[in-house]
Design a protein around this motif. Structure first.
Motif, mmCIF file in Angstrom:
data_model
loop_
_atom_site.group_PDB
_atom_site.id
_atom_site.type_symbol
_atom_site.label_atom_id
_atom_site.label_comp_id
_atom_site.label_asym_id
_atom_site.label_seq_id
_atom_site.Cartn_x
_atom_site.Cartn_y
_atom_site.Cartn_z
ATOM 1 N N LEU A 29 0.826 -1.206 0.000
ATOM 2 C CA LEU A 29 0.000 0.000 0.000
ATOM 3 C C LEU A 29 0.862 1.259 0.000
ATOM 4 N N ALA A 30 1.963 1.240 0.760
ATOM 5 C CA ALA A 30 2.853 2.402 0.791
ATOM 6 C C ALA A 30 3.487 2.655 -0.577
ATOM 7 N N ASP A 31 3.903 1.595 -1.250
ATOM 8 C CA ASP A 31 4.491 1.752 -2.584
ATOM 9 C C ASP A 31 3.467 2.281 -3.585
ATOM 10 N N GLN A 32 2.238 1.797 -3.486
ATOM 11 C CA GLN A 32 1.200 2.293 -4.382
ATOM 12 C C GLN A 32 0.893 3.762 -4.118
ATOM 13 N N GLY A 33 0.849 4.158 -2.840
ATOM 14 C CA GLY A 33 0.614 5.562 -2.515
ATOM 15 C C GLY A 33 1.743 6.463 -2.975
ATOM 16 N N LYS A 34 2.977 5.999 -2.812
ATOM 17 C CA LYS A 34 4.128 6.784 -3.268
ATOM 18 C C LYS A 34 4.123 6.944 -4.774
ATOM 19 N N GLU A 35 3.784 5.872 -5.486
ATOM 20 C CA GLU A 35 3.722 5.940 -6.940
ATOM 21 C C GLU A 35 2.624 6.885 -7.402
ATOM 22 N N LEU A 36 1.489 6.878 -6.716
ATOM 23 C CA LEU A 36 0.392 7.765 -7.080
ATOM 24 C C LEU A 36 0.756 9.219 -6.837
ATOM 25 N N VAL A 37 1.418 9.500 -5.705
ATOM 26 C CA VAL A 37 1.817 10.882 -5.405
ATOM 27 C C VAL A 37 2.833 11.380 -6.434
ATOM 28 N N ASN A 38 3.809 10.551 -6.757
ATOM 29 C CA ASN A 38 4.805 10.954 -7.750
ATOM 30 C C ASN A 38 4.172 11.185 -9.123
ATOM 31 N N LYS A 39 3.182 10.368 -9.457
ATOM 32 C CA LYS A 39 2.516 10.522 -10.754
ATOM 33 C C LYS A 39 1.737 11.825 -10.816
ATOM 34 N N GLU A 40 1.034 12.166 -9.730
ATOM 35 C CA GLU A 40 0.278 13.417 -9.711
ATOM 36 C C GLU A 40 1.202 14.625 -9.621
ATOM 37 N N LEU A 41 2.316 14.482 -8.896
ATOM 38 C CA LEU A 41 3.239 15.605 -8.752
ATOM 39 C C LEU A 41 4.004 15.882 -10.039
ATOM 40 N N GLU A 42 4.236 14.858 -10.834
ATOM 41 C CA GLU A 42 4.959 15.040 -12.086
ATOM 42 C C GLU A 42 4.192 15.923 -13.066
ATOM 43 N N LYS A 43 2.859 16.040 -12.886
ATOM 44 C CA LYS A 43 2.079 16.888 -13.780
ATOM 45 C C LYS A 43 2.419 18.362 -13.610
ATOM 46 N N TYR A 44 2.888 18.736 -12.422
ATOM 47 C CA TYR A 44 3.150 20.144 -12.139
ATOM 48 C C TYR A 44 4.636 20.425 -11.931
ATOM 49 N N VAL A 45 5.321 19.550 -11.188
ATOM 50 C CA VAL A 45 6.740 19.759 -10.895
ATOM 51 C C VAL A 45 7.472 18.454 -11.146
ATOM 52 N N SER A 46 8.602 18.557 -11.800
ATOM 53 C CA SER A 46 9.413 17.376 -12.058
ATOM 54 C C SER A 46 10.097 16.949 -10.757
#
Length: 359
Positions: free
Chosen positions: A120-137
């Motif tokens: 679950l932690a890995d999935q949450g981290k991947e989701l946050v990175n995916k959403e953050l990549e839309k605005y900031v690299s």
């Protein structure tokens, strides 16, 4: 000669009387056996040698004893240690609430829970990175936080004593800028972030010394500092766009260089706590001067240099690109100098606006 009580030696024989009282006979009258339609087993049969003879176990004979009707059948595997009777204190009691707790104490269940939580932690981290990549690299953002303790100490020394520094050039590794931990002149976001948080804490402390503290004041200080920083970034962006200045500066570079003023603001507030108003003005003038000098020398390599591929075309410079870059120091030099001086002057004005109510 045998004696016969019914016979008499003389006289005619009398008719026998019927006895209606059973007790008069000296015993209990036997009742006839109840009718049982199931034939009784032949105990004399040979069950081993004659397979046609049915075993008595195949017959079911009901037990009509009255005492058996009050007894409940008992399981053959009954174990009295698991019986939980509130009336027998000698028997071990089992708490139903501990059944689930004991189950999670098993090593297998703990390993399964740990693996599930990690997933679950890995999935949450991947989701946050995916959403953050839309605005900031995220990759570029990590570059500005690649610091260590040695870099932080040397950078703070450079911010407050920049006059002894001689080498202000940037270091490159295969035409790409190296991380801040390997280059003291590279911008970072660690010191601005820590300076921003420390400024809010010190502002609340000073307000408490002046009997003006309230929980809402921390939110006001944080929002006002953030608003000033956004206002500063808007001024820099509009100036670069209107004057058509081609620089190697990026948005995160502007955020880093404009955030170094919080380190100076923290020094100003510390001087205010120790030396009151006199210390405030002395620290404001000194820290403003050192910060302006530091930014002029650091931004000179980024603002006065411009990436060009030919004399007629100047593409945008990417510090993360693997392609070699060439520089031209002649285009728009005067406008770039104006921009540098505006950047330096704001380092006197903005710290004053953020600390004047705390002196």
């Amino acid at each position: 000669m045998s004696y016969n009580p019914t016979s008499r030696s003389s006289g005619p024989a009398k008719k026998a009387k019927r006895v209606s009282d059973v007790n008069a006979l000296g015993g209990v009258a036997q009742q006839p056996a109840p009718y049982n339609p199931i034939p009784a087993p032949n105990l004399s049969a040979n069950y081993d040698n004659n397979p046609t003879v049915q075993s008595p176990n195949n017959y079911y004979t009901p037990n009509t004893s009255p005492s058996n009707y009050m007894q409940s059948p008992q399981a053959p595997n009954y174990n009295p240690q698991y019986a939980s009777s509130p009336y027998d204190p000698n028997q071990p009691q089992i708490n139903p609430n501990q059944i689930g707790f004991n189950m999670f104490q098993q090593p297998i269940m703990q390993d399964m829970a740990l693996q599930y939580g990690q997933k679950l932690a890995d999935q949450g981290k991947e989701l946050v990175n995916k959403e953050l990549e839309k605005y900031v690299s995220v990759t570029k953002l990590k570059y500005y936080f690649a610091v260590d303790n040695k870099y932080v100490m040397n950078k703070l020394r450079l911010l407050f004593f920049p006059f002894a520094q001689k080498d202000w050039s940037l270091k490159f590794d295969q035409e790409t800028a190296v991380q801040p931990r390997y280059d003291l002149n590279s911008p970072d976001l660690y010191i601005p972030t820590m300076g921003y948080i420390t400024y809010i804490v010190l502002a609340g402390f000073i307000l408490g010394l002046q009997d003006r503290f309230s929980p809402e004041q921390l939110g006001i200080q944080a929002s006002s500092a953030l608003a000033y920083n956004i206002f500063e970034l808007i001024i820099y962006t509009i100036t670069l766009y209107v004057t058509n200045i081609q620089t190697t500066l990026r948005t995160l570079d502007l955020v880093a260089f404009s955030g170094y003023k919080y380190a100076s603001i923290v020094a100003i507030l510390c001087a205010t706590i120790l030396f009151s108003t006199t210390g405030y003005w002395i620290a404001l003038i000194y820290c403003g001067s050192t910060l302006a000098f530091f930014l002029l020398r650091t931004l000179k390599a980024k603002v006065l240099s411009e990436p060009v591929s030919s004399a007629a075309q100047a593409p945008n410079y990417d510090p993360y690109s693997q392609q070699p870059q060439s520089f031209d120091h002649t285009l728009g030099r005067k406008r770039k100098l104006y921009f540098l001086f505006m950047f330096a002057i704001l380092q006197f004005f903005l710290p004053f606006m953020l600390t004047k109510h705390l002196k």
